[in-house]
Design a protein around this motif. Structure first.
Motif, PDB file in Angstrom:
ATOM      1  N   GLY A  48      38.987  44.719  48.002  1.00 16.79           N
ATOM      2  CA  GLY A  48      40.202  43.915  47.999  1.00 16.79           C
ATOM      3  C   GLY A  48      40.654  43.415  46.647  1.00 16.79           C
ATOM      4  O   GLY A  48      40.454  42.265  46.318  1.00 16.79           O
ATOM      5  N   CYS A  49      41.268  44.267  45.849  1.00 18.48           N
ATOM      6  CA  CYS A  49      41.757  43.838  44.544  1.00 18.48           C
ATOM      7  C   CYS A  49      42.875  42.807  44.717  1.00 18.48           C
ATOM      8  O   CYS A  49      43.835  43.033  45.439  1.00 18.48           O
ATOM      9  N   ARG A  50      42.722  41.669  44.079  1.00 14.91           N
ATOM     10  CA  ARG A  50      43.724  40.602  44.128  1.00 14.91           C
ATOM     11  C   ARG A  50      44.332  40.365  42.743  1.00 14.91           C
ATOM     12  O   ARG A  50      44.868  39.303  42.476  1.00 14.91           O
ATOM     13  N   CYS A  51      44.199  41.348  41.847  1.00 15.07           N
ATOM     14  CA  CYS A  51      44.665  41.152  40.470  1.00 15.07           C
ATOM     15  C   CYS A  51      46.192  41.021  40.413  1.00 15.07           C
ATOM     16  O   CYS A  51      46.897  41.292  41.388  1.00 15.07           O
ATOM     17  N   VAL A  52      46.677  40.610  39.258  1.00 13.12           N
ATOM     18  CA  VAL A  52      48.107  40.389  39.080  1.00 13.12           C
ATOM     19  C   VAL A  52      48.906  41.685  39.150  1.00 13.12           C
ATOM     20  O   VAL A  52      50.116  41.645  39.326  1.00 13.12           O
ATOM     21  N   MET A  53      48.237  42.828  39.043  1.00 19.96           N
ATOM     22  CA  MET A  53      48.936  44.104  39.129  1.00 19.96           C
ATOM     23  C   MET A  53      49.042  44.603  40.568  1.00 19.96           C
ATOM     24  O   MET A  53      49.985  45.309  40.907  1.00 19.96           O
ATOM     25  N   CYS A  54      48.069  44.255  41.402  1.00 18.20           N
ATOM     26  CA  CYS A  54      47.997  44.800  42.761  1.00 18.20           C
ATOM     27  C   CYS A  54      48.516  43.870  43.848  1.00 18.20           C
ATOM     28  O   CYS A  54      48.709  44.298  44.974  1.00 18.20           O
ATOM     29  N   GLY A  71      40.438  44.869  32.597  1.00 18.12           N
ATOM     30  CA  GLY A  71      41.057  46.036  33.207  1.00 18.12           C
ATOM     31  C   GLY A  71      40.111  47.192  33.479  1.00 18.12           C
ATOM     32  O   GLY A  71      40.440  48.063  34.291  1.00 18.12           O
ATOM     33  N   LEU A  72      38.960  47.248  32.821  1.00 17.63           N
ATOM     34  CA  LEU A  72      38.022  48.338  33.113  1.00 17.63           C
ATOM     35  C   LEU A  72      37.606  48.323  34.585  1.00 17.63           C
ATOM     36  O   LEU A  72      37.519  49.370  35.223  1.00 17.63           O
ATOM     37  N   TRP A  73      37.367  47.126  35.109  1.00 14.77           N
ATOM     38  CA  TRP A  73      36.986  47.011  36.520  1.00 14.77           C
ATOM     39  C   TRP A  73      38.157  47.412  37.423  1.00 14.77           C
ATOM     40  O   TRP A  73      37.983  48.147  38.395  1.00 14.77           O
ATOM     41  N   HIS A  74      39.345  46.949  37.094  1.00 15.08           N
ATOM     42  CA  HIS A  74      40.539  47.272  37.884  1.00 15.08           C
ATOM     43  C   HIS A  74      40.796  48.783  37.893  1.00 15.08           C
ATOM     44  O   HIS A  74      40.993  49.387  38.949  1.00 15.08           O
ATOM     45  N   SER A  75      40.816  49.380  36.728  1.00 11.56           N
ATOM     46  CA  SER A  75      41.241  50.773  36.591  1.00 11.56           C
ATOM     47  C   SER A  75      40.166  51.788  36.937  1.00 11.56           C
ATOM     48  O   SER A  75      40.477  52.875  37.430  1.00 11.56           O
ATOM     49  N   TYR A  90      42.343  38.807  37.315  1.00 16.28           N
ATOM     50  CA  TYR A  90      41.796  39.231  38.599  1.00 16.28           C
ATOM     51  C   TYR A  90      42.043  38.220  39.716  1.00 16.28           C
ATOM     52  O   TYR A  90      41.849  38.523  40.888  1.00 16.28           O
ATOM     53  N   ARG A  91      42.421  37.004  39.346  1.00 15.42           N
ATOM     54  CA  ARG A  91      42.725  35.929  40.279  1.00 15.42           C
ATOM     55  C   ARG A  91      41.514  35.475  41.089  1.00 15.42           C
ATOM     56  O   ARG A  91      41.656  34.881  42.140  1.00 15.42           O
ATOM     57  N   ARG A  92      40.350  35.792  40.592  1.00 14.63           N
ATOM     58  CA  ARG A  92      39.142  35.296  41.245  1.00 14.63           C
ATOM     59  C   ARG A  92      37.927  35.629  40.377  1.00 14.63           C
ATOM     60  O   ARG A  92      37.848  36.708  39.818  1.00 14.63           O
ATOM     61  N   PRO A  93      37.020  34.708  40.307  1.00 14.43           N
ATOM     62  CA  PRO A  93      35.708  35.104  39.808  1.00 14.43           C
ATOM     63  C   PRO A  93      34.873  35.480  41.019  1.00 14.43           C
ATOM     64  O   PRO A  93      35.272  35.161  42.143  1.00 14.43           O
ATOM     65  N   PRO A  94      33.775  36.062  40.916  1.00 14.92           N
ATOM     66  CA  PRO A  94      33.241  36.592  39.667  1.00 14.92           C
ATOM     67  C   PRO A  94      33.686  38.030  39.444  1.00 14.92           C
ATOM     68  O   PRO A  94      34.028  38.734  40.377  1.00 14.92           O
TER      69      PRO A  94
END
Length: 182
Positions: free
Chosen positions: A7-13, A57-61, A130-134
């Motif tokens: 569940g990606c909650r980042c500002v891009m997704c 972004g490495l984690w996101h992408s 990412y809008r959340r840790p960790p």
């Protein structure tokens, strides 16, 4: 502590509403991640302590842990993190305990897991992205002139002073510049 992989909650997704009021730094980070897959945020040295840099972004992408490096000139740190990021995206593994050669001439680098309790202290922009840790992070450590790393009792003080030991829980970290605001 472990990170979630769903569940990606980042500002891009995720739509967080009015994007016209975004912080310019966030806009720049999103632009860099869209163009290159990740961004490197640099925190320059100041009167309080050494500088550091970390990826966002490495984690996101790519589902590759974010990388952090401390204590050298921030431009050197950025170059190292981008080199390691490119290697990881090309298929070279990056994991805790690993030694990386050829990033800094003659000096092998070591990767260590970051205890997730440090994220708020050092990686606020990543948390905002990412809008959340960790978020999973690896610390990239550089050796002294004799190839000794910070945990070696014979290492030069410079490697211990200029690099935090983020694999330790904050309560067990030696007191110093990295713990003064905790």
């Amino acid at each position: 502590m472990r990170y979630e992989q769903t569940g990606c909650r980042c500002v891009m997704c995720h739509d967080y509403g009015d994007r016209s009021e975004r912080d310019p730094a966030e806009v720049n980070t999103v632009s860099q991640v869209q163009a290159h897959g990740w961004s490197v945020l640099m925190v320059p040295e100041d009167d309080h302590g050494p500088g550091w840099a970390y990826t966002i972004g490495l984690w996101h992408s790519y589902r590759i842990p974010e990388l952090a490096m401390f204590g050298l000139d921030v431009e050197v740190l950025r170059t190292c993190l981008n080199d390691i990021g490119r290697r990881a995206v090309a298929g070279q593994s990056v994991e805790a305990g690993q030694t990386l050669d050829g990033v800094i001439e003659r000096w092998p680098l070591q990767l260590r897991d970051v205890d997730l309790r440090w994220c708020r202290a050092f990686f606020a922009r990543a948390i905002a992205f990412y809008r959340r840790p960790p978020i999973p992070f690896l610390q990239v450590l550089w050796p002294d002139r004799n190839g000794r790393l910070t945990w070696d009792a014979d290492s030069e003080a410079v490697v211990r002073v200029r690099q935090p030991q983020l694999w330790l829980p904050p309560a067990l970290h030696p007191k110093g510049v990295w713990t003064q605001d905790l």
